[in-house]
Design an enzyme around this catalytic site. Structure first.
Site, PDB file in Angstrom:
ATOM      1  N   CYS A  19      23.170  56.893  40.945  1.00  0.00           N
ATOM      2  CA  CYS A  19      22.030  57.782  40.686  1.00  0.00           C
ATOM      3  C   CYS A  19      20.752  57.125  41.204  1.00  0.00           C
ATOM      4  O   CYS A  19      20.757  55.974  41.653  1.00  0.00           O
ATOM      5  CB  CYS A  19      21.906  58.077  39.192  1.00  0.00           C
ATOM      6  N   CYS A  22      19.787  53.799  39.726  1.00  0.00           N
ATOM      7  CA  CYS A  22      20.465  52.637  40.314  1.00  0.00           C
ATOM      8  C   CYS A  22      19.672  52.121  41.511  1.00  0.00           C
ATOM      9  O   CYS A  22      19.483  50.910  41.686  1.00  0.00           O
ATOM     10  CB  CYS A  22      21.871  53.013  40.776  1.00  0.00           C
ATOM     11  N   CYS A  87      44.325  19.160  63.275  1.00  0.00           N
ATOM     12  CA  CYS A  87      44.552  18.497  61.988  1.00  0.00           C
ATOM     13  C   CYS A  87      43.646  19.116  60.924  1.00  0.00           C
ATOM     14  O   CYS A  87      42.823  19.982  61.207  1.00  0.00           O
ATOM     15  CB  CYS A  87      44.301  16.998  62.087  1.00  0.00           C
ATOM     16  N   CYS A  90      39.916  19.111  61.466  1.00  0.00           N
ATOM     17  CA  CYS A  90      39.445  20.167  62.376  1.00  0.00           C
ATOM     18  C   CYS A  90      39.115  21.428  61.583  1.00  0.00           C
ATOM     19  O   CYS A  90      38.111  22.098  61.844  1.00  0.00           O
ATOM     20  CB  CYS A  90      40.504  20.498  63.419  1.00  0.00           C
ATOM     21  N   ASP A 501      52.584  46.822  30.265  1.00  0.00           N
ATOM     22  CA  ASP A 501      52.107  48.113  29.782  1.00  0.00           C
ATOM     23  C   ASP A 501      53.317  49.035  29.678  1.00  0.00           C
ATOM     24  O   ASP A 501      54.134  49.108  30.599  1.00  0.00           O
ATOM     25  CB  ASP A 501      51.077  48.695  30.757  1.00  0.00           C
ATOM     26  N   ASP A 704      44.505  50.625  33.528  1.00  0.00           N
ATOM     27  CA  ASP A 704      45.005  49.251  33.470  1.00  0.00           C
ATOM     28  C   ASP A 704      44.170  48.304  34.337  1.00  0.00           C
ATOM     29  O   ASP A 704      44.273  47.084  34.197  1.00  0.00           O
ATOM     30  CB  ASP A 704      46.462  49.184  33.949  1.00  0.00           C
TER      31      ASP A 704
END
Length: 828
Positions: A19, A22, A87, A90, A501, A704
């Site tokens: 909105c 915000c 390596c 690097c 759940d 969830d």
């Protein structure tokens, strides 16, 4: 607040605004940041235009201000194929260089896949800025994007390595033949001075053509005041080569009467062995990413679409959303879509890991790259290109393989100082042996110096974790388990409690007919026919479940002559002239219909978590039917497997305690969290964590998602909501809850593999660097090394530099080989 020195304008995409208020909050948060002048937030465009002083504040601080206000900034991502890394040090340098680019927020560099994943602010960073940062750090960036670019670069590098190795091997073989008189103490067939010149001519191309990659890499690091593995090889082999060069062209510089030995064989053989090691390493690296290649190879090449009323074959890239696509038996489904006409069984095993084909009919979703086994059907293309499920799976696996596990932090810290420390140890060994060693002191000092530099292997440290993570995440994808990253893999093996759940995870998420019990002379089929016919006109989920259950048992409901729903109590219907009542016990009692035996049985069913529905026909109690959210067939096995791993299992549900406990008893679940409202799921997870539990939360619904995000490891069932999958760390594509145990087993196997690799890498370096420095010499003082050990340690306990090179090459290959073992590990 303005500083009065605003020079730049930055446009920042904002997410999470709902909105105008915000937009005001974001504007306020940015305005209050030091160094920021005028700010304009456009809610419709979801963008913030910020005037700021780059000398006071940077784009990263602006993003932090937006996030602190509770909103997000839309970030861009780029994947670079980085060449020249050898390596772990690097990796650190490339990460540091990319993080130094203004506007870059996060960087992850993977040595095993040779990729850099960069998260940055769009508009603040250009692709060329990232490439320049890598190049300035002494490395290269391959052109192109994605897996194909990485593959092409790897293949090109492999061919270069092979050419260099072949040349080095041929010349080194000749050098070794020419060095036989010196090695065995035999008289030379030609004057030694001439022989040394021949060896110099043979060794020079090995040193500066085949070995040029080491000098190039060392120079790139040196330009930034740094050192890497290339530095160790370049310095070590150069020391042996240039010492031999001087001994060949200017022997008079050495003490009169002493013969200066040459070590062209040592420098050339070291370069050859290291090139061989890198070739084997490159080959093994390619195999770590086979899962991605296998997934990418699943994509269909063509699709048969309806255009202007005709069927035509087009490349799958030309399919557009909304196209009508024809899929025949044996063909691959080209893109994701929805069945419009026809029925078939589709093999989804390549995506879900489940071997049994899934029946598909009108309205069902089909996944691109799966195989149509039986009938033909027509489908509407809904997701194409990068939006298909397969493309998203590949992208998730690639991102996971680019992440770092927390266990890698130790290796990163060590690798940051590893090379400088090794150079210091090598220099110290050289000085000590030159000053205090036995004659010929300089020769011993030189050999120990070279051996220390050559045997040190930061490669093994750099490859230990990412190779195992790459293989582990790839194997997970093949099993239908999508893993977000190394942190998830490492975290899953520490779990103590798994919270499941109930709805959609342990149960099917929709009611089903479970019991039919007839009374007073009615048969079960007759009872079921009458009640299903009565419920045929019902829109209530329980009524629909009875109708589905009747059809599943071979009873087709008849026509209803009259239907009336009595809210909260039941239904009244007329079926074939008979009056049928179905509902709660009190509904029948109100009609003066009673049966104590049925009521008692209904109470037993209710205690078992089922919903009983009493039925009367023409004023006589005919029996009852029961409906429940049926437990998935695999749920019991899933709980058993979790217990076998030593985990506690809890069930989270909004059901009443009695119903929840009945289901828990049936499944063997340890703990019941019942009557939990959706918004309280996060709180239940927090409570368990407060008790010291390391918690995995398994769910499938939108409600969830917060609990999945809060848990130590969130597991989403792939048949559920996209929001849940976004919040989860693991996604089980097939929806089979047994995948939770498989994912944890995979995590344990991967972490065990990482620890083995790290142990080997540390043990190798910690043990053999001191040996290369000559610490064994005092133990052999006064007696000769046994003959069988002399090829490695000479007569006095010094490590042969050639053996050091072989050990160094072998260490990286060993780590990669151990990681590849994961592909053969059986995960239940």
């Amino acid at each position: 607040m303005s500083t009065g020195r605003e020079k730049e304008i930055f446009i920042l995409p904002i997410t999470g605004m709902s909105c105008a208020a915000c937009a005001n909050r974001v504007e306020k948060a940015l305005s209050e940041t030091g160094g920021v002048g005028e700010v304009n937030v456009n809610f419709a465009a979801e963008k913030a235009t910020v005037h700021y002083d780059p000398g006071t504040v940077g784009p990263v601080a602006l993003v932090e201000a937006v996030e602190d206000a509770g909103y997000g900034a839309e970030l861009a991502k780029a994947d670079l194929v980085v060449t020249g890394m050898s390596c772990a040090s690097c990796v650190g340098r490339v990460e540091k260089a990319l993080r130094g680019v203004p506007g870059v927020l996060d960087v992850r560099v993977n040595l095993a896949s040779e990729k850099a994943s960069v998260e940055y602010l769009p508009g603040a960073v250009a692709a060329r800025d990232l490439e320049r940062a890598v190049e300035d750090a002494g490395y290269g960036v391959a052109g192109g994007e994605g897996e194909s670019a990485a593959e092409e670069t790897s293949a090109k590098e492999y061919r270069k390595l092979r050419r260099a190795l072949v040349l080095a091997a041929v010349l080194t073989s000749l050098i070794l033949v020419g060095s036989i008189p010196h090695m065995l103490g035999l008289p030379s067939p030609v004057p030694m001075a001439w022989l040394n010149l021949v060896l110099l001519a043979l060794a020079t191309p090995v040193q500066f053509w085949a070995g040029w990659r080491f000098y190039r890499g060392a120079w790139g690091a040196l330009k930034h005041g740094q050192a890497n593995m290339n530095t160790l090889v370049a310095v070590g082999t150069s020391a042996a080569y240039f010492y031999s060069l001087v001994a060949t062209v200017a022997p008079e510089l050495f003490v009169e009467g002493s013969r200066a030995d040459v070590y062209f064989d040592t420098s050339a053989l070291i370069i050859t062995l290291i090139l061989l090691g890198r070739l084997l390493e490159a080959r093994a690296r390619g195999r770590t990413n086979e899962a991605i290649k296998k997934l990418a190879g699943l994509q269909a090449r063509t699709a048969r679409v309806i255009r202007d009323g005709e069927e035509i074959d087009v490349p799958v890239e030309d399919v557009v959303a909304g196209d009508e696509v024809v899929v025949r038996p044996g063909e691959k489904v080209p893109v994701d879509g929805r069945v419009l006409r026809g029925e078939s069984a589709v093999d989804e095993s390549m995506i879900t890991g489940e071997s049994i084909p899934v029946g598909k009919g009108v309205g069902d979703e089909v996944i691109g790259a799966t195989i149509n086994r039986t009938g033909s059907f027509r489908m509407e293309a809904t997701r194409i290109g990068r939006d298909t499920a397969l493309a998203q799976i590949i992208r998730m696996v690639e991102e996971a393989q680019g992440t770092k596990a927390p266990i890698q932090r130790l290796a990163d810290k060590v690798s940051g100082v590893f090379v400088p420390v090794v150079i210091v140890i090598a220099a110290a060994a050289f000085l000590v042996w030159w000053a205090f060693g036995p004659e010929p002191a300089f020769t011993f000092a030189l050999l120990n110096f070279v051996a220390v530099l050559i045997i040190a292997c930061p490669c093994a440290l750099g490859l230990a974790t990412p190779t195992s993570i790459m293989v582990g995440t790839g194997k997970g994808a093949e099993m239908g388990i999508l893993i977000k990253g190394g942190e998830t893999l490492e975290g899953a093996h520490k779990l103590t409690t798994v919270v499941l759940d109930k709805t959609g995870t342990l149960t099917r998420g929709e009611p089903g007919l479970t019991d039919v019990e007839a009374a007073n002379g009615f048969s079960e089929d007759e009872l079921l026919y009458l009640v299903a016919s009565a419920e045929r006109g019902s829109e209530h989920p329980l009524g629909e479940a009875i109708v589905r259950g009747a059809r599943a048992r071979g009873v087709e409901p008849g026509e209803t002559e009259r239907f009336e729903a009595v809210s909260g109590r039941g239904i009244v219907a007329r079926v074939e002239g008979r009056r049928v009542l179905a509902g709660i016990a009190a509904f029948l009692e109100a009609e003066d219909i009673r049966d104590a035996g049925l009521v008692h049985r209904g109470e037993e069913l209710a205690a078992a978590g089922k919903t009983p529905m009493f039925v009367a026909v023409d004023g006589v109690a005919a029996g009852l039917v029961a409906v429940a959210d049926t437990i998935k067939d695999e749920a019991r096995e899933a709980v058993r497997q979790l217990h076998a791993l030593g985990l506690k299992v809890a069930m989270l549900t909004g059901d009443n305690t009695r119903t929840a406990e009945a289901i828990a008893r049936e499944l063997g679940i340890d703990r019941v969290l019942s009557e939990v409202l959706p918004e309280d799921k996060v709180g239940e997870v927090k409570k368990l964590q407060a008790e010291g539990e390391v918690v995995a939360m398994v769910g499938d619904g939108i409600n969830d998602a917060p609990a999945l995000a809060r848990a130590d490891v969130g597991v989403a069932i792939g048949t559920g909501a996209d929001v849940a999958m976004e919040a989860a760390d693991l996604t089980l594509i097939s929806g089979d809850v047994r995948g939770v145990a498989r994912a944890i087993k995979l995590s344990k196997a991967t972490v065990r593999n990482v620890k083995q690799n790290l142990f080997w890498a540390f043990f190798y370096n910690v043990t053999l660097i001191p040996v290369a420095a000559g610490v064994l010499y005092p133990f052999f003082t006064g007696w000769t090394v046994p003959a069988f050990l002399q090829p490695a340690f000479g007569e006095y306990g010094f490590l042969n530099p050639v053996l050091a090179a072989a050990a160094m090459a072998l260490s990286s290959v060993t780590v990669l080989g151990n990681a590849l073992r994961l592909r053969r590990t059986r995960i239940g």
